[in-house]
Design a protein around this motif. Structure first.
Motif, PDB file in Angstrom:
ATOM      1  N   UNK A 206      -1.217   5.884   1.549  1.00 20.03           N
ATOM      2  CA  UNK A 206       0.094   6.135   0.947  1.00 20.03           C
ATOM      3  C   UNK A 206       0.671   4.851   0.359  1.00 20.03           C
ATOM      4  N   UNK A 207       0.489   3.742   1.072  1.00 24.39           N
ATOM      5  CA  UNK A 207       0.964   2.453   0.566  1.00 24.39           C
ATOM      6  C   UNK A 207       0.202   2.076  -0.698  1.00 24.39           C
ATOM      7  N   UNK A 208      -1.103   2.292  -0.694  1.00 27.71           N
ATOM      8  CA  UNK A 208      -1.919   1.954  -1.863  1.00 27.71           C
ATOM      9  C   UNK A 208      -1.471   2.742  -3.085  1.00 27.71           C
ATOM     10  N   UNK A 209      -1.171   4.031  -2.888  1.00 30.55           N
ATOM     11  CA  UNK A 209      -0.719   4.858  -4.013  1.00 30.55           C
ATOM     12  C   UNK A 209       0.676   4.437  -4.458  1.00 30.55           C
ATOM     13  N   UNK A 210       1.581   4.249  -3.484  1.00 30.90           N
ATOM     14  CA  UNK A 210       2.967   3.900  -3.824  1.00 30.90           C
ATOM     15  C   UNK A 210       3.081   2.526  -4.465  1.00 30.90           C
ATOM     16  N   UNK A 211       2.123   1.642  -4.216  1.00 33.18           N
ATOM     17  CA  UNK A 211       2.189   0.290  -4.773  1.00 33.18           C
ATOM     18  C   UNK A 211       2.101   0.298  -6.292  1.00 33.18           C
ATOM     19  N   UNK A 212       1.570   1.374  -6.872  1.00 33.71           N
ATOM     20  CA  UNK A 212       1.469   1.443  -8.337  1.00 33.71           C
ATOM     21  C   UNK A 212       2.813   1.772  -8.988  1.00 33.71           C
ATOM     22  N   UNK A 213       3.707   2.414  -8.261  1.00 34.79           N
ATOM     23  CA  UNK A 213       4.979   2.834  -8.857  1.00 34.79           C
ATOM     24  C   UNK A 213       5.825   1.656  -9.339  1.00 34.79           C
ATOM     25  N   UNK A 214       6.054   0.608  -8.519  1.00 39.69           N
ATOM     26  CA  UNK A 214       6.827  -0.524  -9.041  1.00 39.69           C
ATOM     27  C   UNK A 214       6.174  -1.188 -10.246  1.00 39.69           C
ATOM     28  N   UNK A 215       4.861  -1.249 -10.251  1.00 37.30           N
ATOM     29  CA  UNK A 215       4.163  -1.857 -11.391  1.00 37.30           C
ATOM     30  C   UNK A 215       4.356  -1.022 -12.653  1.00 37.30           C
ATOM     31  N   UNK A 216       4.294   0.307 -12.512  1.00 41.07           N
ATOM     32  CA  UNK A 216       4.522   1.168 -13.673  1.00 41.07           C
ATOM     33  C   UNK A 216       5.962   1.060 -14.162  1.00 41.07           C
ATOM     34  N   UNK A 217       6.894   0.980 -13.235  1.00 34.07           N
ATOM     35  CA  UNK A 217       8.300   0.844 -13.621  1.00 34.07           C
ATOM     36  C   UNK A 217       8.542  -0.471 -14.350  1.00 34.07           C
TER      37      UNK A 217
END
Length: 654
Positions: A206-217
């Protein structure tokens, strides 16, 4: 008989007294005794039948081992090295410090090495006549409520690897025949809470997946900001059309070719500024009179600027602000995910500690029941007791055995849950290895100020950061909607410094500012009758802003309530520790008294067994209170929106 009775009575008491009298931390540097090295690097002491030494390193090269020995000797220790077979990796140079007849002495010296930052990890090796047994320990490796401090402890999945460094705090133990690599022997992972948190953050999907969200933002923010990037443009056209104005006898056609290249810069005023070079070729075919000027070269400046709607680049500026707020929301969501994971790991970690202690408590309770049954059977054989007393003792022992089995099953389930959270590649949920929590639970009072705790929570909780950013989004949306009620009024201006000639070169030579230059100015106005669309959008955005403001107030109230509830649970758990400590101490005295009465025949085993069950119950309650207290301490960090010390978002993202 009296000695046996006293031993059984005091056994259970000693188990739980370790909570009150914890080992004091060793401070200051104490010399670590050990063998000196001869020219070959081997110890000069007379060989013992068995002894312990501290392995602090293993290297394939002799020079590296000698350098390590020199470093340790300069620090005042007595190191030595041995050239030994490590199994699959062949012969390596192992560096040791000390030679101790007892493991306890070796462990204390090894803890000093860790505390004084001389080494970061070590192995305790017991040298035997036929084989070597490996132990790996850390400064945190001490029992809390250990029922049997001398019982055998298992090791972890991957012992100290040659030339590799074991993580500080995570220790491994493995029994084997000389090789420092995992074999078929049973292993165990001994983890501090911080190690468990780090492993879980590294392997959590879950952390690995969620870590992409700030980068995309963040990428979206950069995309919105690129609206002001300078543009390079170029184009060319050529066409032929009939020119009826010049057609007298024959049809005259007109050739028109254009080439244009330049740069366009979007302005923060909302307009655009362009500068470009345009060259144009024009000629007539079949014309009675040929053209004198066929080529035009025109360096041009062009400006477009809104005067009402979107003046100041309102749309673009709003889009950038919203993208920035969205990036902050994404970062807050990710931070909340990390906090949730650390809280879950801590909760399961202390549950695992609890179930491990319950196993010890229930095992001791079972041992005491079996001892009562043994004594009662002996008395019955001598005619001093009745069959009812023997049956009662036997039944009670079986009930306690069932309780022990249930606690063992709960321990396994909690262990699997922690394995799942760890998601460690070398230690999956399918692994048979055992997890051993080695952190000592905290029992000292934690008394945070309620006002400060709430202020910290209102500054750091991801939920309130998200609500604040959502409100800001609604506010800028509302301001943009209010601005867009204005009509469109755009100004336009263009000026070309023109040069004319029969060919391209002569046209370039003629370029100058004069009355023949081309220029253009204008205004464009647009407005919808009634302007209903813009007005309805403004009302919608205003309602959205009011809703976001109400949501922010609700989140603040929920956070305040959450912090207060956690603080209340913290006080309650601390009180339960003290209450159960006193209850346990009283129960110990009851057991001692009932043991004395039973031993001299003043009562049956019924009262003794009841007293033992009371002691076990208060001991379990004490252990649960300690586990709840430490879980609540971790809950307090969650409630305040802060990460555990030693954990940072930057490390997690990296």
């Amino acid at each position: 008989m009296a000695a046996t009775r006293n031993a059984l009575t005091l056994c259970f008491s000693v188990v739980f007294s370790l909570m009150i009298i914890l080992p004091a931390a060793v401070s200051g540097k104490e010399p670590v005794s050990g063998p000196t090295s001869d020219a070959g690097g081997s110890p000069s002491h007379q060989p013992l039948e068995s002894w312990f030494s501290i392995q602090v390193g293993a290297f394939p090269e002799l020079s590296t081992a000698e350098n390590e020995v020199s470093r340790l000797r300069e620090k005042g220790y007595d190191p030595f090295y041995r050239y030994e077979d490590t199994g699959k990796k062949g012969m390596w140079y192992r560096v040791y410090v000390g030679r101790y007849p007892a493991q306890k002495e070796a462990q204390q010296s090894a803890e000093n090495l860790i505390q004084q930052r001389v080494v970061k990890a070590y192995l305790l090796r017991k040298m035997l006549a036929e084989k070597d047994i490996f132990y790996s320990v850390t400064p945190q490796d001490s029992g809390f409520l250990s029922a049997d401090p001398n019982r055998e402890e298992k090791g972890r999945t991957a012992p100290l690897q040659e030339s590799e460094q074991t993580p500080v705090g995570a220790s491994m133990v493995q029994t084997g025949s000389g090789a420092d690599t995992p074999g078929s022997e049973s292993t165990a992972v001994r983890l501090t809470l911080m190690d468990a948190i780090r492993f879980s953050l590294e392997g959590n999907r879950d952390i690995s997946v969620a870590a992409y969200d700030p980068k995309q933002a963040q990428a979206q923010l950069e995309s919105e900001e690129s609206v002001y990037d300078t543009l390079l443009f170029a184009g060319s056209t050529f066409r032929r059309d009939p020119n009826l104005d010049s057609s007298v006898i024959d049809i005259v056609t007109e050739d028109d070719g254009r080439v244009q290249a330049g740069i366009r810069k979007p302005l923060k005023t909302g307009g655009t500024l362009s500068t470009f070079l345009e060259t144009r070729y024009a000629d007539l075919n079949n014309a009675t009179f040929p053209r004198t000027y066929k080529n035009i070269v025109a360096p041009t400046v062009e400006l477009q600027q809104p005067l009402l709607n979107n003046i100041g680049s309102k749309k673009e500026q709003t889009a950038i602000k919203i993208a920035n707020y969205r990036a902050n929301i994404s970062a807050a969501d990710f931070r909340r995910k990390v906090i949730d994971v650390t809280t879950s790991v801590a909760t399961v970690y202390w549950k695992l500690f609890l179930f491990k202690e319950l196993i010890d408590i229930n095992r001791v309770n079972l041992d005491m029941a079996e001892e009562v049954h043994r004594r009662e059977s002996e008395r019955y054989a001598r005619g001093l007791s009745q069959q009812l007393d023997v049956a009662r003792a036997s039944s009670n022992a079986q009930v306690r055995r069932s309780t022990l089995l249930r606690s063992q099953e709960e321990y396994k389930l909690a262990m699997d849950r922690l394995k799942l959270l760890l998601n460690w590649r070398e230690f999956s949920i399918d692994s048979d290895a055992e997890v051993l929590p080695i952190d000592l639970p905290r029992t000292t009072p934690v008394d945070p100020d309620e006002t400060e705790a709430i202020e910290t929570a209102l500054s750091n909780r991801p939920e309130i950061i998200k609500a604040q950013q959502e409100l800001m989004i609604r506010e800028v949306d509302e301001k943009l909607a209010a601005h867009q009620r204005l009509p469109t009024l755009d100004a336009y201006g263009r000026y070309s410094v023109s040069g004319y000639g029969t060919d391209h070169d002569s046209a370039w030579s003629d370029v100058s500012i004069n009355e023949d230059d081309a220029w253009e100015v204008g205004l464009q106005f647009e407005w919808a009758f009634g302007n209903r669309s813009a007005k309805s959008q403004y009302r919608k955005k205003s309602l959205g802003r009011l809703q976001a403001n109400a949501q922010l107030k609700r989140v603040k109230d929920e956070i305040k309530l959450d912090v207060k509830q956690v603080l209340h649970r913290l006080v309650t758990a601390r009180g339960e520790i003290e209450a159960n400590r006193l209850a346990k101490a009283a129960a110990e005295k009851v057991v001692e008294g009932e043991f004395t009465r039973f031993d001299i025949g003043q009562t049956t085993n019924e009262e003794l067994l009841r007293a033992q069950d009371l002691l076990a119950m208060t001991s379990r309650s004490f252990a649960r209170a300690v586990a709840d207290y430490n879980t609540t301490i971790q809950e307090l960090t969650r409630a305040q929106g802060i990460l555990p010390e030693g954990v940072s978002i930057e490390e997690v993202v990296r």
